[in-house]
Design a protein around this motif. Sequence first.
Motif, PDB file in Angstrom:
ATOM      1  N   ARG A 191       0.840  -1.198   0.000  1.00 29.91           N
ATOM      2  CA  ARG A 191       0.000   0.000   0.000  1.00 29.91           C
ATOM      3  C   ARG A 191       0.878   1.252   0.000  1.00 29.91           C
ATOM      4  N   THR A 244      -4.836   6.213  -2.485  1.00 31.35           N
ATOM      5  CA  THR A 244      -4.170   5.042  -1.928  1.00 31.35           C
ATOM      6  C   THR A 244      -4.234   3.917  -2.949  1.00 31.35           C
ATOM      7  N   ARG A 246      -1.974   0.200  -4.572  1.00 34.21           N
ATOM      8  CA  ARG A 246      -1.078  -0.887  -4.199  1.00 34.21           C
ATOM      9  C   ARG A 246      -0.084  -1.126  -5.325  1.00 34.21           C
TER      10      ARG A 246
END
Length: 298
Positions: A191, A244, A246
């Motif tokens: 993340r 956000t 990944r």
Amino acid sequence: MAEQTYPSPPPSLSIRRAGVTIRLTPHALVWEDAVTVSHIPYTAITDAEADPFPAYASSLRVTVRDTGTGHPSVYELLCSPRDAAAFAAAITAQIPRNGDRPPPSDQRAITVAPRRDDPPLLERHEPQELATRVLLMLFTLNSLGLIIFGEWFWALMSWCGFIGWYAAGALITLAVNGIRSAWLVITKGVRTEARYSHTEQRRDSAGNSATYQIYTFTDPSGITREYTHIPGDADRSAPKQSRTIRFVPSELYHHDISSTFEVVLAFVTTPLLIAAAIFAAAIGFVNMPGRLFLLLVG
């Protein structure tokens, strides 16, 4: 004299698509088409990017500076999103930084040579392209068989069979790639916070304009990377200052970047894609080779 630093050797990547083969060597990008082989030094490349297309394709675009050899200013190839992203990242990592770039007099020029011989069939085409050619050959044989039996209508309907099988393969491929990408994000994703950089207007091959929001982030190795977001109606006018996402390191692909929404969407749409693939395959079987099979056994 300041010591210059150079990037590490590029990974062993290659793409075969539509009669074009591209690969990375320690000093140059090799771009091979049906007629010529171009060796493009990394010092001659100004930019490499992967522009997403609708569905499951991306455009790998490599922009080069004029080195006086009459080559194109942009080399472009439509390929899979993973291949395009991996190549764009690998090429970008090989482009010398401003402080490391040699002077113009020492920069190697792009060389273009005629292609001497044809590589083997399996090396000239990607598996998807070979599968399409085999399917087209089977369609032709099926149509000829129906014409021999006097079934002109069903010979014409074989086109529906061809489209059905082709659609089934494309849907299954899309489902597998989506699940694989989502699974990598869940099991290996790191993340990270991506910050808004700018908004771009890009055009696809049909000339349609689309808006893309570019976010930047730093991966665990310290390299600055980009995340391309296709905005919806809610954030088109006022993009989020941060997202956000990944980041997934992988041995096969340099990176696979996904948001939480994209992961959930992959799992939700996969059953629908599989159901649509089964339906398309059923249509394909009825038209090719279903009708011909009934004639042969009847």
